[in-house]
Design an enzyme around this catalytic site. Structure first.
Site, PDB file in Angstrom:
ATOM      1  N   SER A  21      13.658  22.487  71.340  1.00 20.05           N
ATOM      2  CA  SER A  21      14.135  23.196  72.532  1.00 20.05           C
ATOM      3  C   SER A  21      13.056  23.358  73.607  1.00 20.05           C
ATOM      4  CB  SER A  21      14.703  24.569  72.149  1.00 20.05           C
ATOM      5  OG  SER A  21      15.868  24.408  71.380  1.00 20.05           O
ATOM      6  N   LYS A  68      21.015  34.489  64.315  1.00 23.39           N
ATOM      7  CA  LYS A  68      22.156  34.426  65.240  1.00 23.39           C
ATOM      8  C   LYS A  68      23.162  35.555  65.008  1.00 23.39           C
ATOM      9  CE  LYS A  68      21.968  29.411  65.832  1.00 23.39           C
ATOM     10  NZ  LYS A  68      22.729  28.168  65.893  1.00 23.39           N
ATOM     11  N   ASP A 104      26.847  27.161  71.031  1.00 22.14           N
ATOM     12  CA  ASP A 104      27.078  26.146  69.981  1.00 22.14           C
ATOM     13  C   ASP A 104      28.541  25.692  70.011  1.00 22.14           C
ATOM     14  OD1 ASP A 104      24.481  26.217  68.962  1.00 22.14           O
ATOM     15  OD2 ASP A 104      24.950  27.851  67.579  1.00 22.14           O
ATOM     16  N   ALA A 127      30.424  26.965  55.072  1.00 20.40           N
ATOM     17  CA  ALA A 127      31.162  28.183  55.421  1.00 20.40           C
ATOM     18  C   ALA A 127      30.224  29.242  55.996  1.00 20.40           C
ATOM     19  CB  ALA A 127      31.885  28.718  54.189  1.00 20.40           C
ATOM     20  N   GLY A 128      29.129  28.801  56.604  1.00 24.34           N
ATOM     21  CA  GLY A 128      28.190  29.733  57.225  1.00 24.34           C
ATOM     22  C   GLY A 128      28.461  29.864  58.725  1.00 24.34           C
ATOM     23  N   GLY A 129      27.445  30.319  59.435  1.00 20.46           N
ATOM     24  CA  GLY A 129      27.580  30.533  60.874  1.00 20.46           C
ATOM     25  C   GLY A 129      27.900  29.249  61.629  1.00 20.46           C
ATOM     26  N   THR A 152      30.122  27.783  47.629  1.00 21.71           N
ATOM     27  CA  THR A 152      30.520  29.119  47.183  1.00 21.71           C
ATOM     28  C   THR A 152      31.932  29.414  47.686  1.00 21.71           C
ATOM     29  OG1 THR A 152      28.194  29.711  47.450  1.00 21.71           O
ATOM     30  CG2 THR A 152      29.740  31.527  47.118  1.00 21.71           C
ATOM     31  N   ILE A 214      26.155  18.100  62.021  1.00 18.68           N
ATOM     32  CA  ILE A 214      25.605  18.988  63.055  1.00 18.68           C
ATOM     33  C   ILE A 214      24.074  18.926  63.082  1.00 18.68           C
ATOM     34  CG2 ILE A 214      27.573  20.588  63.046  1.00 18.68           C
ATOM     35  CD1 ILE A 214      25.507  22.496  61.520  1.00 18.68           C
ATOM     36  N   GLY A 235      24.107  15.358  65.094  1.00 16.16           N
ATOM     37  CA  GLY A 235      24.220  16.596  65.867  1.00 16.16           C
ATOM     38  C   GLY A 235      23.499  16.617  67.201  1.00 16.16           C
TER      39      GLY A 235
HETATM   40  P1  ATR Z   1      24.258  28.427  59.080  1.00 15.53           P
HETATM   41  O1  ATR Z   1      24.233  29.598  60.003  1.00 15.53           O
HETATM   42  O2  ATR Z   1      23.329  27.307  59.472  1.00 15.53           O
HETATM   43  O3  ATR Z   1      25.632  27.929  58.817  1.00 15.53           O
HETATM   44  P2  ATR Z   1      24.314  29.810  56.562  1.00 15.53           P
HETATM   45  O4  ATR Z   1      25.190  30.862  57.131  1.00 15.53           O
HETATM   46  O5  ATR Z   1      23.204  30.203  55.625  1.00 15.53           O
HETATM   47  O6  ATR Z   1      23.611  28.953  57.705  1.00 15.53           O
HETATM   48  O7  ATR Z   1      25.259  28.721  55.805  1.00 15.53           O
HETATM   49  C1  ATR Z   1      24.716  27.613  55.181  1.00 15.53           C
HETATM   50  C2  ATR Z   1      25.835  26.714  54.643  1.00 15.53           C
HETATM   51  O8  ATR Z   1      25.238  25.607  53.994  1.00 15.53           O
HETATM   52  C3  ATR Z   1      26.705  27.397  53.590  1.00 15.53           C
HETATM   53  O9  ATR Z   1      27.992  26.834  53.624  1.00 15.53           O
HETATM   54  C4  ATR Z   1      25.982  27.012  52.293  1.00 15.53           C
HETATM   55  O10 ATR Z   1      26.788  27.031  51.141  1.00 15.53           O
HETATM   56  P3  ATR Z   1      27.033  28.426  50.354  1.00 15.53           P
HETATM   57  O11 ATR Z   1      28.078  29.160  51.115  1.00 15.53           O
HETATM   58  O12 ATR Z   1      27.455  28.015  49.009  1.00 15.53           O
HETATM   59  O13 ATR Z   1      25.696  29.136  50.355  1.00 15.53           O
HETATM   60  C5  ATR Z   1      25.605  25.592  52.614  1.00 15.53           C
HETATM   61  N1  ATR Z   1      24.484  25.133  51.809  1.00 15.53           N
HETATM   62  C6  ATR Z   1      23.172  25.396  52.011  1.00 15.53           C
HETATM   63  N2  ATR Z   1      22.419  24.791  51.056  1.00 15.53           N
HETATM   64  C7  ATR Z   1      23.276  24.134  50.238  1.00 15.53           C
HETATM   65  C8  ATR Z   1      23.133  23.281  49.103  1.00 15.53           C
HETATM   66  N3  ATR Z   1      21.925  23.008  48.603  1.00 15.53           N
HETATM   67  N4  ATR Z   1      24.242  22.758  48.543  1.00 15.53           N
HETATM   68  C9  ATR Z   1      25.463  23.032  49.045  1.00 15.53           C
HETATM   69  N5  ATR Z   1      25.683  23.814  50.131  1.00 15.53           N
HETATM   70  C10 ATR Z   1      24.609  24.355  50.727  1.00 15.53           C
END
Ligand code: ATR
Length: 268
Positions: A21, A68, A104, A127-129, A152, A214, A235
């Site tokens: 950035s 964030k 984003d 399923a994160g941010g 998860t 991404i 991304g």
């Molecule tokens: P962000 O804001 O970048 O989305 P986050 O909220 O921590 O970061 O979410 C990370 C995502 O990557 C989640 O979907 C996570 O899976 P979990 O919900 O099971 O934690 C996924 N993720 C990160 N590392 C992973 C791995 N080694 N294998 C599978 N999924 C992973």
């Protein structure tokens, strides 16, 4: 030329040393002849950093991992995208009032415009941010249903609940090969692949369509997709477009994607 009127902007996260950035925003400030500078701040306490933004009168900041979500509660006002996604990645200091935005979503909308996605079977991994920004952008561009794959399942179910009034989400495990097999557009919204080695999901069953990541370089997933003759996009388009929108929020100047990419030495 830095002087007593130079305006300070920056990106806040941790770690931050590899952020591209500063290169992009400083390039844009120079290109448009603006007396401003953009720095990267590795911050351990985000609330303290916000005292600094207010106290020193920074012009604005980008917010990246892991702050964030926390930033939502630290600004005075938030825009609709930030509210819906539950995360802020851009802050503008408007005479002491801090406005939070989520650019984003715009960045991903611009990515989607390059893809034939309407009426297609779409699968989001994660399923994160980041996944929330991706799914909200899909909803804004008219998508009615998506598959969601995540490690998860609880987190996937939470995300489905959060968006149930605007988009239908079917949750699956990461090894749901039948889902991948029926997918036309597969979007990786996890951080898996940043290491240059790992794959978030096995795309062997995918026979057609698009793979979107991404992460802003060619990940193993993107390379694998291309080797299977699928269309693939990393991304970088999302990254430059979120930055373009942030720059516009701060300065009122809307720069082209072409200019932003060339400042980074990139082409898509
Ligand atoms: P962000 O804001 O970048 O989305 P986050 O909220 O921590 O970061 O979410 C990370 C995502 O990557 C989640 O979907 C996570 O899976 P979990 O919900 O099971 O934690 C996924 N993720 C990160 N590392 C992973 C791995 N080694 N294998 C599978 N999924 C992973």
């Amino acid at each position: 030329m830095l002087n007593s009127r130079t305006k300070l902007y920056g990106v806040i996260g941790s770690p931050i040393a590899h952020s591209i950035s500063p290169k992009l925003h400083n390039g844009l400030f120079r290109y448009y002849g603006l007396n401003a500078v953009y720095l990267a701040f590795d911050v351990k306490d985000i609330a303290e950093a916000f005292h600094g933004i207010r106290g020193l009168g920074l012009g604005g900041v980008n917010i990246t991992l892991p702050y964030k979500e926390r930033t939502l509660g630290l600004v005075d006002k938030v825009d609709a995208d930030a509210e819906a996604v539950g995360a802020v990645n851009t802050v503008k200091n408007n005479g002491g009032i801090l406005y939070g935005y989520n650019t984003d979503v715009f960045g991903f909308e611009e990515t989607l415009r390059r893809i034939d996605y309407l009426g297609k079977e779409i699968t989001v991994v994660g399923a994160g941010g980041a996944a929330r920004a991706v799914i909200y952008a899909l909803y804004k561009l008219g998508v009615k249903r998506v598959n969601l794959m995540n490690r998860t399942m609880d987190k996937a179910a939470k995300l489905r609940e959060q968006f149930e009034r605007i988009i239908e989400i079917d949750c699956h495990r990461l090894d749901a090969a039948h889902v991948v097999g029926h997918t036309d557009v597969l979007i990786n919204a996890t951080s898996v692949g940043i290491d240059g080695i790992s794959l978030p999901v096995d795309i062997a069953p995918m026979g057609k369509g698009w793979v979107v990541d991404i992460i802003y370089f060619d990940t193993p997933l993107v390379k694998k997709a291309r080797s299977k003759r699928l269309d693939a996009i990393n991304g970088m388009v999302m990254f430059v477009n979120q930055a373009i929108r942030s720059f516009e929020i701060w300065t009122g100047i809307k720069c082209s994607e072409c200019l932003a990419l060339s400042l980074l030495g990139e082409k898509v």
